[in-house]
Structures are given as C-alpha cells and as structure tokens.
Write an enzyme that holds these catalytic residues in place. Structure first.
Site, mmCIF file in Angstrom:
data_model
loop_
_atom_site.group_PDB
_atom_site.id
_atom_site.type_symbol
_atom_site.label_atom_id
_atom_site.label_comp_id
_atom_site.label_asym_id
_atom_site.label_seq_id
_atom_site.Cartn_x
_atom_site.Cartn_y
_atom_site.Cartn_z
ATOM 1 N N LYS A 116 -17.797 111.928 76.949
ATOM 2 C CA LYS A 116 -17.514 111.901 78.382
ATOM 3 C C LYS A 116 -16.178 112.548 78.699
ATOM 4 C CE LYS A 116 -19.643 107.842 80.454
ATOM 5 N NZ LYS A 116 -20.843 107.501 79.917
ATOM 6 N N GLU A 200 -11.334 105.511 85.381
ATOM 7 C CA GLU A 200 -11.718 106.082 86.670
ATOM 8 C C GLU A 200 -11.441 105.094 87.789
ATOM 9 O OE1 GLU A 200 -15.849 107.136 86.491
ATOM 10 O OE2 GLU A 200 -15.483 108.837 85.158
ATOM 11 N N HIS A 235 -29.000 99.275 84.515
ATOM 12 C CA HIS A 235 -28.980 100.682 84.105
ATOM 13 C C HIS A 235 -30.348 101.211 83.723
ATOM 14 C CE1 HIS A 235 -24.723 100.300 84.488
ATOM 15 N NE2 HIS A 235 -24.724 99.293 83.648
ATOM 16 N N ARG A 292 -31.876 117.035 78.738
ATOM 17 C CA ARG A 292 -33.301 116.883 78.406
ATOM 18 C C ARG A 292 -34.101 116.884 79.704
ATOM 19 N NH1 ARG A 292 -31.190 111.509 78.504
ATOM 20 N NH2 ARG A 292 -32.007 110.576 80.412
HETATM 21 C C1 MV4 Z 1 -19.168 104.234 87.852
HETATM 22 C C2 MV4 Z 1 -19.406 103.243 88.837
HETATM 23 C C3 MV4 Z 1 -18.410 103.045 89.776
HETATM 24 N N1 MV4 Z 1 -17.269 103.775 89.714
HETATM 25 N N2 MV4 Z 1 -18.034 104.933 87.847
HETATM 26 C C4 MV4 Z 1 -23.028 103.261 85.206
HETATM 27 C C5 MV4 Z 1 -23.679 104.056 84.134
HETATM 28 C C6 MV4 Z 1 -22.917 105.333 84.005
HETATM 29 N N3 MV4 Z 1 -23.795 106.461 84.036
HETATM 30 C C7 MV4 Z 1 -21.972 105.348 85.157
HETATM 31 N N4 MV4 Z 1 -22.074 104.094 85.835
HETATM 32 C C8 MV4 Z 1 -21.252 103.775 86.855
HETATM 33 N N5 MV4 Z 1 -20.089 104.482 86.901
HETATM 34 C C9 MV4 Z 1 -17.107 104.690 88.769
HETATM 35 N N6 MV4 Z 1 -15.964 105.383 88.734
HETATM 36 C C10 MV4 Z 1 -20.610 102.539 88.834
HETATM 37 C C11 MV4 Z 1 -21.534 102.822 87.835
HETATM 38 C C12 MV4 Z 1 -22.766 102.084 87.910
HETATM 39 C C13 MV4 Z 1 -23.985 102.733 88.131
HETATM 40 C C14 MV4 Z 1 -24.050 104.120 88.255
HETATM 41 C C15 MV4 Z 1 -25.250 104.752 88.473
HETATM 42 C C16 MV4 Z 1 -26.407 103.993 88.567
HETATM 43 C C17 MV4 Z 1 -26.372 102.632 88.429
HETATM 44 C C18 MV4 Z 1 -25.159 101.991 88.210
HETATM 45 C C19 MV4 Z 1 -25.130 100.599 88.086
HETATM 46 C C20 MV4 Z 1 -23.931 99.970 87.871
HETATM 47 C C21 MV4 Z 1 -22.754 100.706 87.779
#
Ligand code: MV4
Length: 675
Positions: A116, A200, A235, A292
């Site tokens: 990342k 972040e 997720h 993918r």
């Molecule tokens: C975040 C966020 C809030 N703020 N980043 C969760 C999995 C990963 N792909 C990134 N994720 C998140 N990153 C910041 N700066 C909240 C999430 C997150 C989330 C993101 C996308 C879809 C579902 C989620 C469920 C919980 C938290």
C-alpha cells in the site's frame, strides 16, 4: 488469438470464463480438486485435469500442478479468475517462465500494487488524489506519532502489506496513538509478516466507488466507468451497482481519468479495478488497485454491453483494446446481489450442505449485453452467474457463494424493482441463504434512495434483522395440500389415509396433522375435515373452507383457505415441507404422529449437528451409558468449540463421525437409545 486456455479457478468465475471461450471458439481446460470432480465448472470446459485434494492449498493454490496441467493439455494461456492465484506474483512469474501467457497484468504491476505504501508513493507521483496521510519509509514511533498529530484525529493506521480491511486501527485521540500503533504493528507482523504501517485521515461514512480500467500492450488505456460497492459487511461486498448513483458527470470523468493515470503509472496491462474512497461531498481518494477481474464485473458488462473476459483474452493475446474511450458508453443501470449459503441471523456463519432444490428467477446465464448495445434483440435484463446446480453441495472448502444475480433497468428504479422481484423468485432448499436479507436491503429506504455508504448495514441492523411478516396461513394451506396429495389424498377423491391419524365424523371424516414451523420451532395441530363436498381446515381455533390442487409445474400447488388464495411451490424434503409463495419462503415439518409414536416405543434419539463444522473430539463409543447432558461430541466451527450433550439418559448405539471429519449442518452425529 489463443486456441486453448486453462482456467485456474472453480465455481461461477470458471464457468463465466468458459462461456466466453465457447462463444469465441477457444477450447477451455478446467482444473479440479477431489471435492470438485463433478462440479459445474468441469462440465463447462472441454477438458479437465485433476490437480489434488479438496483444500485450496492442495489444489487451486498449487502453482506447479497448474502449470503442469497447462503444459500437458497444450493450453497457451492461463486465466486465473479471482481469488486463489489471481494476484500471486509467483504464479504470474511461473507462467511466464513456462512460456504460458498469464491472462492478467505484468508481474511488476501486481508487485507495485502489493504494498500500500509503495502504491501510494507511485500514485502521488502520478497526481492521483490520496487521502491526507503519511506513507513514508521512516517508521520510528515518534515520527509516526508526530505525523498523526499533524494529520489531525481521527486517523486510521493501516498495515502497508494488508488488504481487505485487515490490520487497520482507528485512533481517536493523540493519547491513544502509541498503544494503537503497537497493536497494529503486532497484527501486521503476524498476519502479513511485515509490520510497516501507513497513516491516513479517517473518513467517516465513506462510499466505496471503484473504476474498471483496461490497458493493452500498445499504450492504450481506457476506463469502463464506475461501480458503487459500498454495501458491505465485514469487508465482504453484498450489493454492487453500475454506474455509481448520484455523482455528477464531472466527478465521474475525473475519477475515470485518475484511474487510467493510476494504471499507466504501473504500466498496467489487462483488466484492473481502481478503488476509491469517497466522502459525502464527492471528494475521492485512491485506496488500492485490484489487479484481476472482479466478482462484480457483470454490472459493468450489463451497462456497457462489453464482454470483459473477451477483452482480457484479446489483450493477453497482444491485440489492441477493442474500443476507444469515446466509443464506450453507458446504457441504463445494473445491480448485482451475491447470493450466499450463509446464516445472516447467526452472524453470517457459512452454511453448507446439498442444494436439494434450487430455482433461480428466469434469466440468462452469463448474459453480457443487457441493453442490447451490441446486438439488438439480445436483451437480457436478468442475468445469473452460478457455479452450482441443483443437487450440488456447498462444502466448507471454498467460498459459499451460490450465485450472482444481476439485473438491468433503464433507470436505477427499474433495476431496483427488477432485483426485488428476482430475489422473490429465488428458491433454495438445503443450506440457509442470505436471500431474505438481500431483499430487506434492496427494499430498505436508504438503499432505494441511493443513500449509500459502507456503514449502511450496521446502521440499519435492527430493521434489517427484524422479524418479517409472512403469509403463514396461505403457506400452511399449501403445505397441507401437498401433504394430503403425497399421502394419497386428491383434491376430491376418496383415499385410504393410511399414514394419517384420522377419525370418522358423522359420515365424513377428519384427521389431525401435526406440524412444526421450522423458523420459530413452534409446534401446532391442524385439523382437516371433509363432510360430503365440504372441506375445512382448522387452525388456531378457526375453521375455514379449504381446497387444494396440484398445479401444472413441478412442485406447484394451488390452495384456498377462507377468503385467501395462493399459488406456490412446495418442495418436500423428507418430512420438511418448504413452501415458496407470495415472494416468501416458509418451512413446516410434518410431525408424523403415527411414526412418532413408533419412534417413542423404540426409544430412538437422533443427535444432529447444530451447524457445519469439524469434529474435534468424540467422547463416547457404542455401548457408553450416558446421563442427560453427558458431553458426547465436540465440534469446531468458526474457531469456536461447541459441545453436544445427550438430550436424555440412554445408551450410545452408533457413532457416525470420527475426529477430523467435516460435518454438514443438521447431519446426524450419533444414535442414542433413550432409556
Ligand atoms: C478507510 C476508511 C476510512 N478512512 N480509509 C477498508 C478496507 C480497505 N480497502 C480500506 N478500508 C477503509 N479505508 C480511510 N482513510 C474506511 C474503510 C472502510 C471501508 C472501505 C471500503 C468499503 C468498506 C469499508 C468498511 C469499513 C471501513
């Protein structure tokens, strides 16, 4: 173009890839594990190679066996699907080394997106928007703490090597930072073997919006628009749609162009997805890139009319992209629902077992062109992508997805209505499913109005899990009709009623039917009576006129009770009557009163598994005398132990499973002679 490819996957995605191969005249080779010898994906392909044991580690993750299978069958390329080896650098590399084309991006692009922190540095250089934060090499705790303070709380700590939500910590206040960092680093080290973290700004109520990109080997790169995948639980995506609702054309274009810039920054080739996190006001930031084809690719196919697997094959074979950005357009709206064998009310525990009855709404399997953009007349507003058939078994070895249901409409409202109807037409007997849960979400106010964010399910938990009112009386009438038919009754005719308890009543007769509602475990009696030409059913003290008949279709019945009438399907599994009517599923177990009386005489005790799992201890053997409550068998499911105790005193007469065995939900574990 290739003559033959190997599909290094299973389930619906292997069938999906095979469908495009068939259409393009490309021979396909399946690989399969011990558990999948009769799987649908094996029959969907032209050839199949056995690659090992049931667990993924012994089969679908074995790089050498898959390369060997490709070599042995003369496949020129390998399609990895999603999951398994699809984002594995070593696999892409091994294909290359064996002179086999990996249908996916170059090894370097997979590697670049694997970290990342490194991906964020590359994206920053390519001017792709990033969440304010820190992703530098210096990992000293003091520096990280200072960076968090200057970003401003709340912040989110993420494991650089993590993904899918693992290794994340929200930190609300500066005082909590040191402890959260230590805990995040511990989890990162043990889960990913690398304790590097990034920081972040934590966004509350974000949306998950992603962009489908494609690039070829000739410098061509386009985006196939956006998808909203905000509706997730832990997720795991639940519902996805294209295009993302409620965004201006300008934001969509900016996001599409940012996604193409992201792909170009890593010299991407093939299908990729750039995930953005979006605020309520439409600011979007790069999250990660999936190298993918995604599970949810069908919604993009439905609105663009493009076959993304065909695009993957053409690009992998060295052809240029089939269309330019200007030639791509969107028609209507598409929504996908993932139908899982799981138990929403039990914390979404996977549910295994045989699909004894499986009926999907009318639709077209693996249809691409919902809008008929490519070929007029080939419109398919309901698409079903499934890797299982009726009679197949959902095992604990793989992802328990039963099908993806994808609908298209001219507008989001039309697609939504179609989805609701389609979900009401899904019938599954065997494992529990999330179909009703999906219905609830689709019909909920926030989803219907497009008020999407990643917290939707949790915020509306109460409404989504509240008991639903079902057409109990109509379903019961159908179940009684099906039972009377099975036991030799007909709509009007005389019958011996041998298997039913009955008595004569002034020249007519009556019989008592014992039922148990499977859902709420409530046992009750129904009296069926016939006197001359009049039939009645008495339930809950109310006696009403009752008629029934078999319908024309398989399992189909009609019934009237009082003023109510219903047509539905009753699928009978042993003594359990699964009724599908008026868009609902109900189940009643017939308490065969005569047979039960006989059982009681023989003192039979059935002991069944309360959930699918593994036997980890057998504490008794045939002949063991037990008291009520004596522990008999210990099972493990979802890392928790469950001890099954004797329901009554007795003697164990048979033990049907051994330590290490996988057991399906409801399977009889042992036989107890009750004393
Ligand atoms: C975040 C966020 C809030 N703020 N980043 C969760 C999995 C990963 N792909 C990134 N994720 C998140 N990153 C910041 N700066 C909240 C999430 C997150 C989330 C993101 C996308 C879809 C579902 C989620 C469920 C919980 C938290």
């Amino acid at each position: 173009m290739f003559n033959k490819i190997l599909i290094a996957n299973r389930g619906e995605i292997a069938c999906r890839v095979a469908a495009t191969c068939k259409r393009l005249g490309i021979a396909s080779v399946a690989v399969y594990s011990d558990a999948d010898a009769d799987a649908k994906h094996v029959s969907a392909c032209d050839e199949a190679v056995h690659i090992g044991g049931a667990s993924a580690a012994e089969s679908y993750l074995r790089i050498e066996r898959i390369i060997e299978a490709a070599r042995a069958t003369g496949a020129q390329a390998v399609h990895p699907g999603y999951g398994f080896l699809s984002e594995n650098e070593d696999f892409a590399h091994a294909c290359e080394a064996a002179g086999i084309v990996f249908i996916g991006p170059p090894v370097e692009a997979i590697a670049a997106m694997g970290s990342k922190a490194a991906a964020k540095a590359l994206m920053h250089a390519a001017a792709v928007p990033l969440v304010p934060g820190y992703h530098g090499d210096d990992q000293s705790p003091e520096l990280l703490h200072r960076e968090a303070d200057s970003i401003g709380y709340p912040v989110l700590l993420k494991a650089s090597a993590g993904g899918g939500g693992k290794g994340m910590r929200v930190v609300e206040r500066s005082e909590d930072f040191v402890a959260a960092l230590a805990s995040c680093k511990r989890e990162a080290a043990s889960s990913f073997g690398n304790d590097r973290v990034l920081i972040e700004k934590y966004l509350t109520r974000p949306r998950h919006v992603e962009v489908q990109v494609f690039a070829d080997r000739h410098g061509g790169a386009v985006y196939l628009f956006d998808r909203d995948c905000s509706v997730q639980r832990r997720h795991q995506k639940v519902l996805e749609e294209a295009p993302a609702p409620g965004l201006s054309a300008e934001i969509k274009r900016e996001m599409g162009e940012a996604a193409v810039a992201a792909a170009r920054a890593v010299s991407y080739v093939g299908a990729g997805t750039v995930e953005f996190i979006m605020t309520a006001t439409g600011e979007f930031y790069f999250m990660e890139m999936n190298t993918r084809l995604q599970v949810e690719h069908p919604v993009t196919e439905m609105v663009t009319g493009q076959d993304l697997v065909e695009w993957q094959l053409r690009v992998a074979a060295g052809e240029p992209l089939p269309l330019t950005q200007d030639q791509l357009k969107i028609d209507g709206h598409a929504i996908e629902a993932r139908i899982y064998a799981e138990h929403p009310a039990r914390g979404f525990l996977p549910s295994t077992g045989t699909l004894k009855h499986l009926r999907m709404p009318e639709g077209v399997e693996f249809a691409i062109d919902a809008a008929g953009l490519g070929e007029p007349g080939r419109k398919a507003p309901v698409r079903i992508d499934s890797g299982v058939r009726e009679g197949d078994t959902i095992t604990p070895f793989y992802d328990p997805m039963i099908a993806k249901l994808i609908v298209h409409g001219a507008t989001r409202e039309e697609a939504l209505a179609r989805m609701s109807r389609a979900l009401h037409a899904c019938e599954v007997v065997g494992p529990h499913t999330n179909v009703e849960f999906l219905q609830r979400i689709v019909e909920s106010e926030p989803f219907a109005s497009g008020d999407l964010d990643t917290g939707l399910i949790e915020r509306h938990h109460e409404a989504l899990f509240a008991p639903v009112k079902k057409p109990f009386k109509e379903a019961l009438a159908l179940a009684c009709g099906a039972l009377l038919t099975r036991e030799g009754g007909t709509a009007h005719g005389a019958s011996p009623w041998d298997a039913l308890s009955h008595w004569r009543l002034n020249g007519g007769y009556a019989q008592t039917l014992g039922w148990r509602s499977v859902e709420d475990d409530n046992a009750f009696m129904v009296t069926f009576a016939r006197d001359g030409g009049t039939q009645t059913l008495e339930h809950d003290g109310l006696r009403e006129g009752f008629t029934w008949s078999s319908g024309s279709g398989l399992h189909e019945y009609r019934a009237t009770i009082g003023d109510a009438r219903a047509t539905g399907r009753v699928f009978i599994d042993g003594d359990t009557f699964h009724v599908f009517c008026l868009g609902h599923a109900l189940a009643f177990e017939w308490q065969n009163l005569l047979a039960h009386a006989a059982d009681a005489e023989h003192g039979e005790g059935r002991l069944t598994a309360p959930m699918p799992g593994k036997v980890i201890a057998v504490l008794v053997e045939p002949g063991t005398v037990v008291e009520k409550g004596t522990p008999l068998i210990v099972m493990e499911a979802m890392k928790m132990e469950h001890t099954i105790g004797a329901p009554a005193a007795g003697v164990v007469s048979e033990v049907l499973y051994a330590v290490g065995d996988q057991v399906a939900d409801g399977a009889q574990l042992l036989v107890l002679d009750v004393q």
